[in-house]
Write an enzyme that holds these catalytic residues in place. Structure first.
Site, short mmCIF file in Angstrom:
data_model
loop_
_atom_site.label_atom_id
_atom_site.label_comp_id
_atom_site.label_asym_id
_atom_site.label_seq_id
_atom_site.Cartn_x
_atom_site.Cartn_y
_atom_site.Cartn_z
N GLY A 12 0.77 -1.17 0.04
CA GLY A 12 0.04 0.11 -0.09
C GLY A 12 0.80 1.30 -0.04
O GLY A 12 0.63 2.20 0.54
N GLY A 45 -0.20 4.83 -1.20
CA GLY A 45 -1.31 5.69 -0.69
C GLY A 45 -1.00 6.83 0.23
O GLY A 45 0.53 7.19 0.21
N GLN A 46 -1.94 7.32 1.01
CA GLN A 46 -1.61 8.57 1.75
C GLN A 46 -0.38 8.39 2.65
O GLN A 46 0.59 9.16 2.75
CB GLN A 46 -2.56 9.24 2.34
CG GLN A 46 -2.71 10.54 3.00
CD GLN A 46 -3.68 10.97 4.20
OE1 GLN A 46 -4.46 10.04 4.36
NE2 GLN A 46 -3.36 11.99 4.70
N ASP A 102 2.29 -2.04 -4.13
CA ASP A 102 0.95 -1.63 -4.32
C ASP A 102 0.13 -2.12 -5.55
O ASP A 102 1.00 -2.84 -6.21
CB ASP A 102 1.03 0.05 -4.55
CG ASP A 102 -0.48 0.52 -3.88
OD1 ASP A 102 -0.33 1.40 -3.07
OD2 ASP A 102 -1.53 0.53 -4.84
N ARG A 126 -1.28 -0.31 -7.64
CA ARG A 126 -1.14 0.52 -8.42
C ARG A 126 0.55 0.39 -9.00
O ARG A 126 1.31 -0.11 -8.28
CB ARG A 126 -1.16 2.08 -7.87
CG ARG A 126 -2.22 2.49 -7.32
CD ARG A 126 -2.36 3.82 -6.95
NE ARG A 126 -3.02 4.04 -5.53
CZ ARG A 126 -3.25 5.23 -5.18
NH1 ARG A 126 -2.66 6.39 -5.68
NH2 ARG A 126 -3.76 5.28 -3.79
N ASP A 139 -0.89 -7.50 -5.46
CA ASP A 139 -2.23 -7.63 -5.09
C ASP A 139 -1.99 -8.35 -3.76
O ASP A 139 -1.95 -9.56 -3.63
CB ASP A 139 -3.19 -8.14 -5.95
CG ASP A 139 -4.66 -8.30 -5.37
OD1 ASP A 139 -4.84 -7.89 -4.19
OD2 ASP A 139 -5.53 -8.87 -6.33
N TYR A 143 -15.68 -0.34 8.06
CA TYR A 143 -14.26 -0.10 8.23
C TYR A 143 -13.99 -0.49 9.79
O TYR A 143 -13.00 -0.96 9.96
CB TYR A 143 -14.13 1.47 7.71
CG TYR A 143 -12.79 1.98 8.03
CD1 TYR A 143 -11.55 1.29 7.41
CD2 TYR A 143 -12.66 2.96 8.94
CE1 TYR A 143 -10.33 2.04 7.59
CE2 TYR A 143 -11.19 3.38 9.11
CZ TYR A 143 -10.28 3.04 8.45
OH TYR A 143 -8.77 3.62 8.55
N LYS A 152 -11.42 -3.12 11.32
CA LYS A 152 -10.34 -2.55 12.32
C LYS A 152 -10.22 -3.21 13.58
O LYS A 152 -9.46 -3.79 14.04
CB LYS A 152 -10.12 -1.17 12.61
CG LYS A 152 -9.87 -0.49 10.99
CD LYS A 152 -8.50 -0.76 10.72
CE LYS A 152 -7.95 0.00 9.58
NZ LYS A 152 -6.53 -0.51 8.86
#
Ligand code: NAD
Ligand code: AKB
Length: 315
Positions: free
Chosen positions: A10, A13-14, A36, A38, A54, A144, A148
């Site tokens: 990931g 990501g941010q 990622d 992407r 993935d 979500y 978590k």
């Protein structure tokens, strides 16, 4: 001592972009593999290896971990609160299966450490609103938050049952300027800065007095690395640590921005994210993190606002 080789899942990501860059500064570019769904990331280009993975494909993930001689994994791939409500089965599947895949491989390959973030989204309407404690009533109302909370207990289980050294913290809403947010309820606190710079006004999707716990990205990155570098005996919480820095409402952050950009205006048009925000605490008690591994935040609302505006070239 065995040299660590880290896989960040990931990484585009941010959080992933900034965490990967920070880890590369400490361990060296070649020792931190960014991955990622992407294909690539402009901000990571030329700083170290990048592979497209993935995380749901456990076999492919396992092969990469072996091929790259990975010793530590930071798992950041997830679907956040607002996006998760658009497709709950997909969010549950990604958020749970990615963690189980990583924990299983960590157990099998005896990885030295795993990092997996939880969120203040574990808390629900029955949790205390102010200074929400580490251990309290936890009844999340978003998919979500449910994922978590379940994930926290999987981390605890793999630590106690199999000795996997997995560490976690419940991030508040994170504010950053480098990489865009991925679909959370706290994203307004980033959008507001871009709007202040570009349009001088912002139409907020939360009501003016909705206070939420927040943190500036440099603090979040430092917290993550400090937690991961702390000696194992200091990590007493094996579900996930509460973590805090500041709390504010849309009205309060807008007032802070106005101190620098007096012409800035804000309007309010709450949408479905308001219900999610209403279910979360307004502030968090993170005394366990502070006492056990020395957490201390650096950025409050005024300091973060000034730094965001400077970096976005709005000042
Ligand atoms: P993000 O949405 O910005 O990034 C997630 C990354 O995961 C994306 O780049 C995405 O392409 C990648 N990804 C998605 N599916 C994947 C898959 N199947 N395989 C590989 N990669 C995949 O999220 P973020 O804000 O960087 O959050 C990272 C973690 O921190 C998440 O677990 C999130 O729940 C947690 N967190 C974030 C915040 C916050 O404010 N950003 C707050 C609390 C917790
Ligand atoms: C979200 O709003 O979903 C995230 C989080 C607090 O986990 N920023």
């Amino acid at each position: 001592m065995k040299k660590e080789k880290i896989l960040v899942i990931g990484a585009s990501g941010q959080i992933g972009v900034e965490l990967t860059l920070a880890l590369r500064k400490i361990y060296g570019g070649a020792q931190v593999v960014a991955s990622d769904l992407r294909e690539e990331n402009e901000l990571l280009k030329g700083t170290g290896p990048y592979v497209s993975i993935d995380v749901m494909n456990k076999e492919m993930l396992h092969v990469q971990i072996l091929r790259q001689n990975i010793t530590q994994v930071y798992l950041l791939a997830a679907m956040l609160s607002a996006t998760g409500e658009k497709n709950p089965p997909l969010a549950w599947n990604l958020n749970m299966q990615s963690l189980l895949n990583v924990l299983d491989i960590a157990k099998e390959e005896q990885l030295t450490k795993v990092y997996w973030p939880s969120s203040i989204a574990v808390f629900g309407p029955t949790s205390p609103k102010l200074d929400c404690p580490q251990q309290t009533i936890i009844e999340p109302t978003t998919v979500y938050g449910i994922s978590k909370y379940a994930g926290e207990f999987w981390c605890n289980y793999f630590f106690h049952r199999y000795g996997v050294d997995v560490r976690s913290m419940r991030y508040p809403g994170l504010i950053s300027y480098k990489s865009s947010p991925g679909g959370g309820t706290t994203d307004y606190a980033i959008d507001i800065f871009l709007a202040a710079r570009d349009k001088k006004n912002y139409n907020c999707f939360l009501e003016e007095n909705t206070r939420l716990p927040m943190m500036y990205m440099p603090d979040a990155i430092r917290a993550t690395i400090e937690l991961m570098e702390a000696p194992a005996e200091k990590i007493k919480v094996r579900t996930s640590y509460n973590l805090a820095a500041m709390s504010f409402s849309p009205l309060e952050i807008a007032d802070e921005i106005k101190k620098h950009l007096p012409g800035f205006t804000i309007s309010y048009q709450p949408d479905s994210r308001q219900d999610i925000a209403n279910s979360w605490p307004q502030s968090i008690d993170d005394s366990s993190a502070r006492a056990e591994w020395g957490w201390k935040h650096e950025y409050d609302l005024p300091k973060m606002t000034q730094d965001m505006l400077l970096n976005l070239n709005a000042l």
